[in-house]
Motif scaffolding. Sequence first.
Motif, short mmCIF file in Angstrom:
data_model
loop_
_atom_site.label_atom_id
_atom_site.label_comp_id
_atom_site.label_asym_id
_atom_site.label_seq_id
_atom_site.Cartn_x
_atom_site.Cartn_y
_atom_site.Cartn_z
N TYR B 32 147.72 53.65 69.78
CA TYR B 32 148.17 54.80 70.57
C TYR B 32 147.62 54.61 71.97
O TYR B 32 146.47 54.19 72.15
CB TYR B 32 147.66 56.10 69.97
CG TYR B 32 148.13 56.37 68.56
CD1 TYR B 32 147.28 56.94 67.63
CD2 TYR B 32 149.42 56.07 68.16
CE1 TYR B 32 147.69 57.21 66.34
CE2 TYR B 32 149.84 56.33 66.86
CZ TYR B 32 148.98 56.90 65.96
OH TYR B 32 149.39 57.15 64.68
N GLY B 94 143.86 54.66 71.18
CA GLY B 94 143.40 55.21 69.92
C GLY B 94 143.93 54.31 68.82
O GLY B 94 145.04 53.78 68.92
N VAL B 95 143.15 54.14 67.78
CA VAL B 95 143.54 53.28 66.68
C VAL B 95 144.21 54.14 65.61
O VAL B 95 143.60 55.07 65.11
CB VAL B 95 142.32 52.56 66.09
CG1 VAL B 95 142.73 51.73 64.88
CG2 VAL B 95 141.67 51.70 67.14
N ASP B 100 138.82 58.74 64.92
CA ASP B 100 139.13 59.77 65.90
C ASP B 100 138.79 59.35 67.32
O ASP B 100 139.15 60.03 68.26
CB ASP B 100 138.32 61.04 65.59
CG ASP B 100 138.79 61.70 64.32
OD1 ASP B 100 137.97 62.36 63.66
OD2 ASP B 100 139.97 61.55 63.98
N LYS B 101 138.08 58.25 67.48
CA LYS B 101 137.57 57.97 68.81
C LYS B 101 138.63 57.35 69.69
O LYS B 101 139.48 56.57 69.25
CB LYS B 101 136.36 57.04 68.73
CG LYS B 101 136.67 55.63 68.30
CD LYS B 101 135.39 54.81 68.24
CE LYS B 101 135.69 53.39 67.75
NZ LYS B 101 134.42 52.65 67.53
N LEU B 102 138.57 57.71 70.96
CA LEU B 102 139.37 57.08 71.99
C LEU B 102 138.51 56.03 72.67
O LEU B 102 137.32 56.22 72.86
CB LEU B 102 139.83 58.11 73.01
CG LEU B 102 140.78 59.19 72.51
CD1 LEU B 102 141.06 60.20 73.62
CD2 LEU B 102 142.07 58.58 72.01
#
Lengths: 115, 114
Positions: B32, B94-95, B100-102
Amino acid sequence: EPEVTQTPSHQVTQMGQEVILRCVPISNHLYFYWYRQILGQKVEFLVSFYNNEISEKSEIFDDQFSVERPDGSNFTLKIRSTKLEDSAMYFCASSAATGTHYEQYFGPGTRLTVT
Amino acid sequence: AQSVTQPDIHITVSEGASLELRCNYSYGATPYLFWYVQSPGQGLQLLLKYFSGDTLVQGIKGFEAEFKRSQSSFNLRKPSVHWSDAAEYFCAVGVPDDTDKLIFGTGTRLQVFP
């Protein structure tokens, strides 16, 4: 429009002191995050929090750091014994759901200066 | 590991000129992709995002970005810059379904001259 707020905007502290950075996420959000940006470097993920527990943390988030949602509105980041290298801008964020396809809304940040 | 590179630390353009901010990412599949803007004293505001589908995405404030899989890039563009666009711009990935981490780039500071 709802927004994430953070206090204070700037915090100066001496090395070894404890600091608490405060955030008020958007009221109907359930997922909360802390990121930081050391001057001139990337914004880095620290921790995510859901349902009163940490759901994910980075290697930066060591035992000196803790997060808490002490009431229904605040979300705090505590640094137990600050080091010079903790000087950075700390961003709080919140989202309505989990997964990075849900927008994370960021606050304006708290600039922490450790002397 | 995933990473994001913004090669330009500082860009200066004249008001009315076109703008392109570069972003390259490293990830095995299609992540993302996001562009955020930070004006002085403000939080990071989402400009636009790409998840799938049409590789040219439109965002707020007249910005658009194009995903190019072959170049692992997600460059941000605006045809005519306004003085109010002066800010710091961050590209992030984003994966999908993993975390949840960017993951952010270092940012590009845009200065606009009248």
